[in-house]
Design a protein around this motif. Structure first.
Motif, PDB file in Angstrom:
ATOM      1  N   ARG A   1     -26.753 -16.794  -4.280  1.00 43.66           N
ATOM      2  CA  ARG A   1     -28.177 -17.203  -4.402  1.00 43.66           C
ATOM      3  C   ARG A   1     -28.583 -16.087  -4.246  1.00 43.66           C
ATOM      4  O   ARG A   1     -29.892 -16.917  -5.466  1.00 43.66           O
TER       5      ARG A   1
ATOM      6  N   CYS B   1     -29.357 -23.247  -3.472  1.00 47.05           N
ATOM      7  CA  CYS B   1     -30.403 -22.661  -3.050  1.00 47.05           C
ATOM      8  C   CYS B   1     -30.815 -23.501  -1.599  1.00 47.05           C
ATOM      9  O   CYS B   1     -31.492 -23.491  -0.682  1.00 47.05           O
TER      10      CYS B   1
ATOM     11  N   SER C   1     -30.931 -15.704  -7.806  1.00 42.19           N
ATOM     12  CA  SER C   1     -32.325 -15.563  -7.175  1.00 42.19           C
ATOM     13  C   SER C   1     -33.702 -14.943  -8.138  1.00 42.19           C
ATOM     14  O   SER C   1     -34.613 -14.751  -8.465  1.00 42.19           O
TER      15      SER C   1
END
Length: 159
Positions: free
Chosen positions: A122, A61, A126
């Motif tokens: 990512r 991140c 997420s």
């Protein structure tokens, strides 16, 4: 996609006077640790199918959001020893999620940049983590969740 409701945990053993850990529950640190354990286990389960751990997801991140971040900056952002971040960076690079590039002005430093695969991973992670958190935080309103994050951010770190 149909989501199944989260399984209810087994009821914790209690005494006639309340939970076995009733004295400990008067301490903020104990409650933060209990909540942290719950949220970390939840996050680990959500990230595992994507081949990520909490630390690799966290690093990914930061790298996605900050192209050309250095290893030292990453370590500082994650509040980790620089030597520990090297293992995380190696794992992300081996998975082709990031690239490591020499910094022209400092031959000892590497700039870290996410690959397209890293950005996609990512983003998928997420979404998975947000879903998993939604299940755990279902008893809190959006306002309460924002307040919780704000309050936790105000805890004074040891320097």
């Amino acid at each position: 996609m149909v989501r199944k409701p989260a399984a209810k945990p087994a009821k914790k053993p209690e005494l006639p006077n309340g939970p076995l850990d009733r004295h400990l529950r008067s301490y903020t640190g104990y409650n933060v640790k209990r909540a942290s354990n719950i949220m970390q286990s939840n996050a680990a389960r959500a990230l595992e199918p994507l081949g990520l751990r909490i630390t690799t997801f966290s690093a990914l991140c930061v790298i996605v959001d900050n192209p050309d971040v250095t290893q030292s900056q990453l370590a500082a952002a994650l509040n980790m020893e620089r030597s520990n971040t090297v293992l995380i960076i190696d794992a992300l690079e081996e998975a082709n999620l990031i690239g490591r590039f020499r910094v022209p002005t400092d031959r000892r430093s590497y700039a870290l940049r996410a690959t397209l695969a890293g950005i996609k991973r990512r983003d998928a992670a997420s979404r998975a983590l947000a879903e998993a958190e939604e299940d755990r935080l279902a008893n809190l309103s959006q306002q309460e969740r924002a307040q919780l994050i704000e309050l936790l951010g105000r805890i004074d770190p040891l320097d």
